[in-house]
Design an enzyme around this catalytic site. Structure first.
Site: not given
Length: 191
Positions: A69, A121, A133
């Site tokens: 990510c 994240h 993502h």
């Protein structure tokens, strides 16, 4: 492939519509603000969408070998904003400025707690409640809804990098291999 094309069109339409709105007269002179910031936000989103389907790879920062990510976010920010963000999503969450959920714009970074800690994240907001993502689960760059139960309950906040890229602590230098902030530097804590 059709989903990718539709996503690209949606971001382009959203960016054009937002750019057509008058700019905020109260925006600081040093920031891009208004249509310029919207255009840069759209560039961030479009660049991230170009990597749909790239496989997940822990520690990955390159489209040929895969992304995690923060690697996706770093790669796109380096390409569009010419800044070298920190390696970890927790440190990226200290960059730019905080944005309330109801003020999200295309290109904003959205953060989630996926590992039992805040901001573990990160992805790029695309508009209409969607973000792109590089999740470990199901292993490839993809689009998801912030309103899905999993993401809604893990949402931690958002940051905007594209209002004033010069305010980001780490501009791209000749060598972009550094992972952490240089010794003696303390990250900002304005989250």
């Amino acid at each position: 492939m059709l989903a990718r094309a539709l996503a690209l069109c949606a971001v382009a339409v959203l960016a054009r519509a937002a750019a057509a709105q008058p700019s905020d007269a109260a925006a600081p002179a040093a920031s891009l603000g208004g249509p310029a910031a919207v255009a840069v936000g759209a560039d961030l989103a479009l660049q991230a969408l170009a990597y749909l389907g790239v496989p997940y790879r822990y520690g990955g920062e390159d489209p040929l070998r895969g992304f995690d990510c923060s690697g996706l976010v770093r790669h796109v920010a380096r390409s569009v904003l010419q800044v070298d963000l920190p390696r970890r999503s927790e440190a990226i969450a200290l960059q730019g400025r905080a944005v309330h959920r109801n003020e999200l714009q295309v290109g904003d970074l959205v953060f989630f707690n996926t590992r039992g800690r805040r901001n573990s994240h990160v992805g790029f907001y695309l508009g209409e409640g969607r973000f792109v993502h590089a999740p470990a689960r199901n292993g490839q760059v993809r689009i998801e809804s912030i309103e899905d139960a999993y993401w809604r309950q893990r949402y931690n906040g958002a940051r905007r990098l594209h209002d004033d890229p010069a305010a980001i602590e780490r501009p791209v230098e000749a060598s972009t291999t550094a992972v952490e902030a240089p010794a003696g530097e303390t990250p900002r804590s304005d989250t």
